[in-house]
Design a protein around this motif. Sequence first.
Motif: not given
Length: 400
Positions: A256-257, A261-278, A280-285
Motif C-alpha cells: 500500500t505505501d 507513493a507512485l499514485v501521488e506522482q502519477f497524479g502530479e504528472l497527469g499520468i492516467s490509467w486504463t484497465t480492462v478489469a480482468p 483474476n488480477s489484483a485490485p487497483l487502488p
Amino acid sequence: MEKETLLVTNVRPWGAAAVDVLISGDTITEIRPASRQASTDETTTVVDGGGKLALPGFINAHAHVDKSWWGQPWVSYGGEATTQGRIAHERAQRDKYGIPSANGTERVLREFLRHGTTATRTHVDVDLGVALDGIANVRTAADRLGGAVEVEVVAFPQDGVIRRDGVLALLDAAADAGAHSIGGIDPCAIDRDPVAQLDGLFEIAERRGCGIDIHLHSGGDLAAFEYELIIDRTRRAGLTGKVNVSHGFGLGQLATDRQTALVEQFGELGISWTTVAPTNSAPLPWRTMLDRGMGLGLGTDGIRDLWSPYGDGDILQVALDFAKLHRVRYDEDFVGVAKLATSSAAPFVHRSVHDVTVGARADLVVIDAENVPDAIVRAPRRDLVIAGGRIVATDGEVTI
C-alpha cells in the motif's frame, strides 16, 4: 441548412427525475422537466423514453478494433498462452483471416454502437508487416458510420519497438499523419531495453506533440521499476497530462505505501490509467487514484481476436467486472464505476465534457433499469442509443 432536432422525452439521467432532452444537430441544447405533452414543430422527431434510465454514451478507453474476427466463422485458439506466444501466433495467422481490414473493424464498431459505446480510444497495430494500413482501415470504417463512434487512434507497436528496426520510424510517421498517441509495450520484457524504448517514444512525443499510451503487463518490482522510469521521463520531457498506462496490473500487487507513493506522482504528472478489469488480477487502488486526480478509464481490450476468443464490446460488462474485482457494494460506488465508463472518461477521447448536459455532444444511452447500480449489475439491453444526435440503435439492434 437548418439543423435537425430530436426530442427524447421522459428519461431519467443518472436515475434522477424525468426530463425531456432536446437535441439540435449533434448537441444537447436543452434539458427540461418531462412534460406529458411536449410541444414540438414538424421538423422535430420525438422519441418517448418511457421513464427509463439515461446515461451518457459509453467511452471505451482501451480497445483494439483492428484485430477482430468478429462476424467470421469461429477461429479456434492456437499458439502459446504467453505475451510472446500470442504475438507470434497473431503474426503467423492474421493474413489468413484478413486482419486488419475495414470490414472487420466496421463490424466491431457496430457492436460498440449496439452496446451504447459512442467513443473509443483504440490501439491499432503498426509494424513491419502492416505498416500504417491498419490505421487507414480504422479510419475508413469510422467514416462509413458517419462518425457515430468517434475514434481516437493510438499507433501501437505490438511486436516491440526497439527489437524491430524501422518500428520507431513507423510510429513517427503515424504521429505525423495524425495519430493522437503512440504506444509502447513492456519495455523490459519485450524489447529488453527499457531506456532505449522510452527514449524513442518520448523523443517522438516531444517533437510531434502527441501522447504516449504504453502497455505494461509486468508485475511486482519489475512493474514498479517501469512505472518509476515513466514518471522520470514524463517529468523531464514536460509531458504532463499526455501519458497513459494501459493495463498496469502490477500496481495492484504492490504494498500500500508503495502504491500510494507512485499514485501521488502519477497524479502530479497527469499520468492516467486504463484497465480492462480482468477478474483474476489484483485490485487497483482506484479510489486513491481518483482522489489524487488520476484519470482512470475502462476498456474491452481485444474482441474475438487471435489473442482470445472472448469479448463482445460491451463496456457495461467491463464495468460489472470492475465492480466485482473491487468488491463494490454501495450505490455511490456503483455510480462512480459508471462514471469511469462515461463522463469521467472524456479526457481519453479529448472531450472537455461528456454527459447528459447542455452543450455536450448528444450521445445518450437509454436502458430499462431502476437506477445505475441496477444497470451495472444486470447489464441489460440498450433500448435506445443516440450518437452525435442520430438514433443509431433501438431495441438492442443497430439501425444505421
